[in-house]
Scaffold this motif. Sequence first.
Motif, short mmCIF file in Angstrom:
data_model
loop_
_atom_site.label_atom_id
_atom_site.label_comp_id
_atom_site.label_asym_id
_atom_site.label_seq_id
_atom_site.Cartn_x
_atom_site.Cartn_y
_atom_site.Cartn_z
N TYR A 44 16.39 15.65 -25.61
CA TYR A 44 16.12 15.10 -24.27
C TYR A 44 16.73 13.72 -24.10
O TYR A 44 17.23 13.38 -23.03
CB TYR A 44 14.61 15.05 -24.00
N ASP A 45 16.68 12.92 -25.15
CA ASP A 45 17.15 11.55 -25.08
C ASP A 45 18.62 11.46 -24.65
O ASP A 45 19.00 10.55 -23.91
CB ASP A 45 16.94 10.86 -26.43
N GLU B 30 13.22 17.15 -14.22
CA GLU B 30 12.82 17.89 -15.41
C GLU B 30 11.76 17.07 -16.12
O GLU B 30 11.85 15.84 -16.18
CB GLU B 30 14.02 18.10 -16.34
N THR B 31 10.77 17.75 -16.65
CA THR B 31 9.80 17.12 -17.54
C THR B 31 9.47 18.11 -18.64
O THR B 31 9.76 19.31 -18.52
CB THR B 31 8.55 16.64 -16.78
N GLY B 32 8.87 17.63 -19.68
CA GLY B 32 8.54 18.50 -20.81
C GLY B 32 7.16 19.12 -20.66
O GLY B 32 6.28 18.54 -20.03
N ASP C 83 7.42 14.04 -27.61
CA ASP C 83 8.45 15.09 -27.73
C ASP C 83 8.63 15.56 -29.16
O ASP C 83 9.17 16.64 -29.39
CB ASP C 83 9.80 14.59 -27.20
N GLY C 84 8.26 14.74 -30.11
CA GLY C 84 8.41 15.11 -31.51
C GLY C 84 9.85 15.43 -31.86
O GLY C 84 10.77 14.68 -31.54
N GLU D 197 10.82 24.34 -23.63
CA GLU D 197 9.93 23.18 -23.56
C GLU D 197 10.12 22.37 -22.28
O GLU D 197 9.43 21.37 -22.07
CB GLU D 197 10.14 22.26 -24.78
N SER D 198 11.08 22.76 -21.43
CA SER D 198 11.35 22.04 -20.19
C SER D 198 10.74 22.75 -19.00
O SER D 198 10.74 23.98 -18.92
CB SER D 198 12.87 21.94 -19.96
#
Length: 150
Positions: A36-37, A110-112, A29-30, A141-142
Amino acid sequence: MITFLRTDSKNNDFISLVKELDAFLAVTDGDDHSFYDQYNKLDNIKYVIVAYIDDIPVACGAIKQFDTTTMEVKRMFTSEKSRGKGLASKVLKELEKWAIELSFERCILETGIRQVEAVQLYKKNSYILIENYGQYAGIEESLCFEKKLN
């Protein structure tokens, strides 16, 4: 032999696997990882599956109630040494089965966009791309997916 344990977010094997997941996501995820966390805390997740091979925890996933008809898939992970064996699909199927038993009609997640393997996993398991929901609305980004359950 693969076995599955139904448990909750207080399970130590689940917590260990999630630590591996978070370390993996911090890299992929950088700079977006902290965003997101904040939505991936383990507080009170009641429905967790841990997969074991010969009593060693190798994969996990969870579902969390989103609304009265929908469960949200969370914290899907397979340990690096156990990838390529179809474990993620098996965990996902166990989660879907559990959601059906609990009388839910669909799963969302949801995923990136950087989670290429995850996107492939969900497409392979009949999840379809939907408009980003909730906190992911407008986040480029999602990617959000849905599957109607039988």
